[in-house]
Design a protein around this motif. Structure first.
Motif, short mmCIF file in Angstrom:
data_model
loop_
_atom_site.label_atom_id
_atom_site.label_comp_id
_atom_site.label_asym_id
_atom_site.label_seq_id
_atom_site.Cartn_x
_atom_site.Cartn_y
_atom_site.Cartn_z
N ALA A 1 0.94 -1.39 0.07
CA ALA A 1 -0.01 0.22 -0.06
C ALA A 1 1.02 1.33 0.08
O ALA A 1 0.55 2.14 -0.91
CB ALA A 1 -1.15 0.03 1.06
N PRO A 2 1.85 1.47 0.87
CA PRO A 2 2.69 2.56 0.72
C PRO A 2 3.46 2.92 -0.49
O PRO A 2 3.62 3.96 -1.01
CB PRO A 2 3.76 2.28 1.86
N ILE A 3 3.93 1.62 -1.26
CA ILE A 3 4.64 1.77 -2.49
C ILE A 3 3.50 2.24 -3.62
O ILE A 3 3.77 3.18 -4.64
CB ILE A 3 5.33 0.41 -2.95
N VAL A 4 2.46 1.81 -3.40
CA VAL A 4 1.39 2.01 -4.29
C VAL A 4 1.11 3.66 -4.20
O VAL A 4 0.82 4.38 -5.30
CB VAL A 4 -0.02 1.07 -4.01
N THR A 5 0.94 3.84 -3.12
CA THR A 5 0.62 5.36 -2.98
C THR A 5 1.63 6.36 -3.53
O THR A 5 1.51 7.51 -4.06
CB THR A 5 0.45 5.70 -1.36
N ARG A 6 2.92 5.77 -3.23
CA ARG A 6 3.99 6.50 -3.94
C ARG A 6 3.86 6.59 -5.30
O ARG A 6 4.14 7.78 -6.11
CB ARG A 6 5.43 5.91 -3.38
N GLN B 1 -3.58 -3.70 -5.19
CA GLN B 1 -3.71 -2.31 -4.39
C GLN B 1 -3.78 -1.34 -5.43
O GLN B 1 -4.28 -0.15 -4.90
CB GLN B 1 -2.63 -2.47 -3.40
N ALA C 1 -6.44 1.72 -5.06
CA ALA C 1 -6.09 3.14 -4.86
C ALA C 1 -6.72 4.05 -6.04
O ALA C 1 -6.51 5.16 -6.12
CB ALA C 1 -4.59 3.20 -5.05
N GLY C 2 -7.28 3.28 -7.16
CA GLY C 2 -8.09 3.99 -8.11
C GLY C 2 -7.20 4.21 -9.35
O GLY C 2 -7.70 5.21 -10.18
#
Lengths: 395, 288
Positions: free
Chosen positions: A215-220, A245, A249-250
């Motif tokens: 999830a954090p990598i995906v946000t980045r 993920q 995240a869209g």
């Protein structure tokens, strides 16, 4: 005639010496050719190693059945010794040492760059011929004259796949994600160069191998607002989580995986083809009717289905080439002579098709087998037929 | 600001998963003095039990999760009662036995289910979206279970006779035994409680991430890290450390990248251990 203790000792020594050269079965039938298999047989990438092992066993069984390898006119019994490298350099080095101790001169595998890096010095010291994989930038080279690639690395196939993906999805920017070791960086960076050469802006993101929640990598990645994401050589389990993920995240754009097969597992982990939505990947072998015959033959020989991963077919063609070269060279001990025969062989397989030796431009040596391959596509959540691509040339 | 909120939510989700994992691990150490190297194995087993219950028995997911928790509870009880209990005071022996159990579990699952991840998805797939952030519903379920789990463990340990008995045994086993407490009954129960928690976590989290025989390896590493950071044996410490690790992991990975983020986490643990070797809440390791 009286048999003395000295005669017995001499006879014993002669028998032992012949066993070392030809293997135990030489006493009964022809000489024995041991193929060493070094591959990952446990952990997240085990399906790759199981495909390799299954392929070597199949090619050996086929050679034994048809008497394909003859040394001095006598059919050679081909056997396989498989060792788990655990997808590590030290595991592969230990496996090569064990095989060298058993007198094995030919290694099929390993698969990953770290393994190949660990194995090569041991193989070179023991004059072992290696038909491996591993997409590291220094996987092959003139300094490794006995090391061959079972198929091209990304330098061979990334460009044609990117051209198809660009045409299909109109990508203008991409973020490549891969583990932060040689197995990840050496592939993602070559893929990135290929994207850039096709006019697509590419940036690279790396993660610690062993990460379970992306999830954090995906946000980045989302913060970079790319049009596409390429999961490069991320293992299928990791790639499946990332796809899921990213969609949560869209992220709506296409997702690629220019690093190897594994579509089935990625789709299962992600939650199915509708979650993949638009997805493209490198399929090492186009499994048509002719290639499927290998799977049918495998079932006849072993009574079970062939290993799931399609790398199986690539390893079958690679192992067949090695066996063909051994038969042509007429030796199971002189690996330099076998390597010479292998280089001179036309790249041709009765099932997989015809291709070329490539690698001169990228590695400085033409040691990569290049057969026709395929591009896998899922569009709008529906699996499409594999797109056939001619064997990569010129690299 | 939106980015900080979104990253904070990811940190909380990660923290909830880690807290559920670390609770059982720290419980076993706190009460039995055993470092349970099979903890990751019970997590994976919980995942496979739930998967089997859904796939082969056709149970609804919620029942499958309960079945997985009960299955791992039973196995944990039997393992402690008939194997571990005989060498409970020998730290090396317990370490080897739990490590051996983990290897047996992961190899057994590999043989039975194969190396690849099966199709095992969480039944709720929606995502709540706000301005600049999103939260998958599955993460909210895990967070809710985590909160219930933490409160239940607290209540059990600090407000019941059973919990008092466990704490007494952890504090001074000879005195507690002289007072009539029975370690042979209480230790397997405590171990079973912890393995049941690991199984419950596996059943909840593996359909959100992935299920494969090897996924217990990073679970063990993360649980260890959290429990050391929080203070070995401290339930409160493990909970706080789990959310701290989740937050550090989320913010460092988002703002520094995957590689530097992992480095930042270990630097934090290193500094913490230099400044406070017993961890955040670890006044002492254990009395018994």
């Amino acid at each position: 005639m009286k048999i003395t203790r000295r005669d017995l000792l001499l006879a014993g020594a002669a028998i032992s010496a012949s066993s070392v050269v030809c293997g135990p079965s030489a006493l009964a039938a022809g000489p024995e050719l041991k193929l060493g298999v070094v591959g990952v047989l446990s952990g997240p990438a085990a399906q790759w190693g199981l495909a390799l092992k299954g392929a070597a066993e199949f090619a050996a069984a086929e050679a034994n059945r048809d008497g394909l390898v003859k040394i001095d006119g006598a059919p050679c019994q081909v056997s396989v010794v498989a060792i788990d490298s655990k997808y590590t350099a030290e595991g592969a080095a230990a496996a090569a040492n064990t095989l060298a101790g058993q007198g094995v001169k030919f290694i099929i595998g390993p698969i990953g760059s770290p393994e190949l890096t660990g194995l090569k010095p041991i193989a070179k010291r023991n004059s072992m011929l290696v038909m491996g994989n591993g997409y590291a930038k220094d996987a092959l080279g003139p300094q490794w004259p006995l090391v061959f690639h079972v198929g091209p690395g990304p330098s061979g196939w990334a460009d044609p796949i990117i051209k198809i993906a660009k045409q299909k999805f109109g990508i203008k920017s991409v973020v490549l994600v891969a583990p932060n070791d040689q197995g990840g960086t050496d592939i993602a960076s070559v893929d990135a160069d290929a994207y850039k050469k096709n006019g697509i802006a590419a940036t690279e993101e790396y993660y610690q191998r062993g990460t379970t929640n992306f999830a954090p990598i995906v946000t980045r990645i989302m913060n970079a607002k790319p049009e596409a994401v390429d999961l490069a050589s991320s293992p299928p389990g990791d790639a499946g989580i990332m796809v899921k993920q990213l969609r949560q995240a869209g992220f709506e754009g296409p997702i690629g995986r220019l690093g190897g097969p594994g579509y089935g597992e990625i789709s299962r982990v992600a939650g199915g083809d509708p979650v993949l939505k638009d997805f493209y990947w490198y399929e090492p072998v186009l499994v048509d009717e002719k290639v499927q015959l290998i799977a049918d033959e495998y079932k006849k020989l072993f009574g079970t289905e062939r290993p799931e991963n399609n790398l199986f077919f690539q390893w079958v063609s690679g192992t067949r080439m090695v066996l063909k070269a051994i038969a042509k060279a007429g030796t199971i001990t002189d690996t330099e002579k076998v390597a010479q025969a292998l280089r001179a062989l036309p790249v041709d397989d009765p099932n997989v098709g015809s291709g070329h030796w490539i690698g001169k431009e990228f590695f400085g040596i033409n040691h990569e087998l290049s057969f026709p391959f395929g591009v896998g596509l899922v569009t709008d959540g529906k699996l499409q037929p594999i797109v056939p691509v001619e064997a990569a040339t010129g690299k | 600001m939106e980015g900080i909120v979104a990253t904070g939510l990811i940190g909380i989700s990660l923290g909830a998963q880690y807290a559920l994992l670390a609770l059982g691990f720290t419980l076993i150490f706190g009460i039995l003095g055993v470092v349970n190297f099979a903890h990751g194995g019970f997590y994976v087993l919980g995942g496979y039990l739930a998967y089997s219950a859904v796939t082969y028995l056709g149970l609804p997911y919620a029942l499958a999760v309960i079945a997985a928790a009960l299955g791992t509870t039973a196995l944990g009880y039997l393992f402690e009662r008939f194997v571990l209990d005989h060498v409970i005071d020998d730290h090396l022996a317990t370490l080897m036995l739990t490590l051996g159990l983990y290897l047996m579990m992961s190899s057994g699952l590999l043989v039975i289910f194969g190396p690849q991840s099966p199709a095992f998805s969480f039944p709720l797939t929606g995502v709540l979206r706000g301005h600049g952030f999103y939260v998958p519903i599955e993460n909210l379920v895990v967070l809710a279970v985590c909160l219930v789990g933490i409160l239940s463990i607290y209540a059990l340990i600090y407000y019941t006779d059973f919990g008092r008995a466990l704490r007494a045994l952890a504090d001074d086993r000879s005195v507690a035994t002289a007072q009539g407490l029975r370690p042979k009954l209480l230790f397997p129960t405590a171990f079973a409680l912890a393995t049941g928690l690991a199984g419950l976590t596996g059943a909840l989290v593996t359909p959100i991430l992935s299920l494969a025989p090897h996924v217990g390896d990073p679970v063990l590493a993360t649980s260890f890290l959290i429990v050391i950071l929080g203070g070995l044996g401290s339930i409160g410490g493990a909970t706080v450390a789990a959310f701290l690790v989740g937050m550090v992991e989320a913010f460092s990975a988002v703002y520094l990248g995957g590689s530097k983020g992992a480095l930042a986490l270990f630097v934090l643990v290193l500094i913490m251990l230099v400044v406070r070797p017993s961890g955040l809440f670890g006044h002492r390791v254990r009395g018994a």
